[in-house]
Write a protein that holds these residues in place. Structure first.
Motif, PDB file in Angstrom:
ATOM      1  N   LYS A 143       0.845  -1.195   0.000  1.00 19.68           N
ATOM      2  CA  LYS A 143       0.000   0.000   0.000  1.00 19.68           C
ATOM      3  C   LYS A 143       0.883   1.249   0.000  1.00 19.68           C
ATOM      4  N   MET A 144       0.562   2.178  -0.884  1.00 20.91           N
ATOM      5  CA  MET A 144       1.339   3.418  -0.964  1.00 20.91           C
ATOM      6  C   MET A 144       0.833   4.432   0.068  1.00 20.91           C
ATOM      7  N   TYR A 145       1.747   5.228   0.547  1.00 17.97           N
ATOM      8  CA  TYR A 145       1.402   6.338   1.432  1.00 17.97           C
ATOM      9  C   TYR A 145       1.928   7.623   0.822  1.00 17.97           C
ATOM     10  N   PHE A 146       1.339   8.705   1.220  1.00 18.42           N
ATOM     11  CA  PHE A 146       1.684  10.009   0.652  1.00 18.42           C
ATOM     12  C   PHE A 146       1.931  11.031   1.745  1.00 18.42           C
ATOM     13  N   VAL A 147       2.928  11.864   1.521  1.00 13.75           N
ATOM     14  CA  VAL A 147       3.127  13.059   2.331  1.00 13.75           C
ATOM     15  C   VAL A 147       2.570  14.184   1.473  1.00 13.75           C
ATOM     16  N   TYR A 148       1.793  15.057   2.084  1.00 14.14           N
ATOM     17  CA  TYR A 148       1.160  16.119   1.307  1.00 14.14           C
ATOM     18  C   TYR A 148       1.308  17.465   2.000  1.00 14.14           C
ATOM     19  N   THR A 204      -1.014  10.377   4.460  1.00 12.06           N
ATOM     20  CA  THR A 204      -2.246   9.636   4.231  1.00 12.06           C
ATOM     21  C   THR A 204      -2.014   8.537   3.203  1.00 12.06           C
ATOM     22  N   SER A 205      -2.998   7.640   3.090  1.00 12.43           N
ATOM     23  CA  SER A 205      -2.941   6.649   2.006  1.00 12.43           C
ATOM     24  C   SER A 205      -3.892   7.049   0.874  1.00 12.43           C
ATOM     25  N   ASP A 206      -4.707   8.095   1.092  1.00 13.34           N
ATOM     26  CA  ASP A 206      -5.656   8.572   0.078  1.00 13.34           C
ATOM     27  C   ASP A 206      -5.723  10.102   0.121  1.00 13.34           C
ATOM     28  N   VAL A 207      -4.953  10.735  -0.752  1.00 10.28           N
ATOM     29  CA  VAL A 207      -4.795  12.197  -0.724  1.00 10.28           C
ATOM     30  C   VAL A 207      -6.124  12.926  -0.945  1.00 10.28           C
ATOM     31  N   GLN A 208      -6.907  12.508  -1.933  1.00 11.19           N
ATOM     32  CA  GLN A 208      -8.161  13.216  -2.226  1.00 11.19           C
ATOM     33  C   GLN A 208      -9.165  13.096  -1.083  1.00 11.19           C
ATOM     34  N   LYS A 209      -9.247  11.915  -0.493  1.00 10.32           N
ATOM     35  CA  LYS A 209     -10.150  11.709   0.651  1.00 10.32           C
ATOM     36  C   LYS A 209      -9.705  12.579   1.828  1.00 10.32           C
ATOM     37  N   ARG A 210      -8.400  12.619   2.058  1.00 13.29           N
ATOM     38  CA  ARG A 210      -7.850  13.403   3.173  1.00 13.29           C
ATOM     39  C   ARG A 210      -8.107  14.891   2.961  1.00 13.29           C
ATOM     40  N   SER A 227       2.039  16.575  -3.274  1.00 10.71           N
ATOM     41  CA  SER A 227       1.998  15.255  -2.640  1.00 10.71           C
ATOM     42  C   SER A 227       3.135  14.409  -3.206  1.00 10.71           C
ATOM     43  N   GLU A 228       3.618  13.525  -2.383  1.00 11.13           N
ATOM     44  CA  GLU A 228       4.776  12.688  -2.713  1.00 11.13           C
ATOM     45  C   GLU A 228       4.483  11.276  -2.232  1.00 11.13           C
ATOM     46  N   SER A 229       4.616  10.280  -3.103  1.00  9.83           N
ATOM     47  CA  SER A 229       4.310   8.905  -2.707  1.00  9.83           C
ATOM     48  C   SER A 229       5.539   8.214  -2.118  1.00  9.83           C
ATOM     49  N   LEU A 230       5.279   7.393  -1.105  1.00 10.45           N
ATOM     50  CA  LEU A 230       6.344   6.625  -0.464  1.00 10.45           C
ATOM     51  C   LEU A 230       5.884   5.188  -0.306  1.00 10.45           C
ATOM     52  N   GLU A 231       6.847   4.284  -0.147  1.00  7.79           N
ATOM     53  CA  GLU A 231       6.579   2.844  -0.147  1.00  7.79           C
ATOM     54  C   GLU A 231       5.833   2.332   1.083  1.00  7.79           C
ATOM     55  N   SER A 232       6.010   2.997   2.228  1.00  6.51           N
ATOM     56  CA  SER A 232       5.392   2.487   3.456  1.00  6.51           C
ATOM     57  C   SER A 232       4.955   3.642   4.355  1.00  6.51           C
TER      58      SER A 232
END
Length: 83
Positions: free
Chosen positions: A1-6, A21-27, A50-55
Motif C-alpha cells: 500500500k502506498m502512502y503520501f506526504v502532502y 495519508t494513504s488517500d490524498v483526495q479523501k484526506r 503530494s509525494e508517494s512513499l513505499e510504506s
C-alpha cells in the motif's frame, strides 16, 4: 500500500499544513469538511504537493523531516515550486 506526504495551503490564513495519508483526495476532503480538529478553523484548503512513499513508516519519517527545523529549507523550496 502506498502512502503520501502532502502539503496543503489554507486559503484563509495562507499558511501550510504537512500531513500523511494513504488517500490524498479523501484526506483533502476531510480537511475541507472540518473533520480534522487541528485544521478546522483554517478552511478551505488547496492541495499544493503530494509525494508517494513505499510504506507508512517512510511517509512518517518524511513528514517529520518536513516539519522539522532541518526540513524547513526543503519545505520552502517545494512550496515555491508548487504554489
Amino acid at each position: 500500500k502506498m502512502y503520501f506526504v502532502y502539503i496543503l495551503k489554507s486559503l484563509k490564513d495562507r499558511k501550510y499544513y504537512v500531513g500523511l495519508t494513504s488517500d490524498v483526495q479523501k484526506r483533502l476532503g476531510n480537511h475541507n469538511s472540518g473533520l480534522n480538529k487541528s485544521t478546522k478553523s483554517r478552511r478551505p484548503f488547496k492541495l499544493i504537493y503530494s509525494e508517494s512513499l513505499e510504506s507508512r513508516n517512510e511517509a512518517r519519517k518524511r513528514e517529520k523531516f518536513l516539519k522539522s527545523y532541518a526540513g524547513v529549507k526543503e519545505k520552502r523550496k517545494i512550496i515555491l515550486e508548487h504554489d
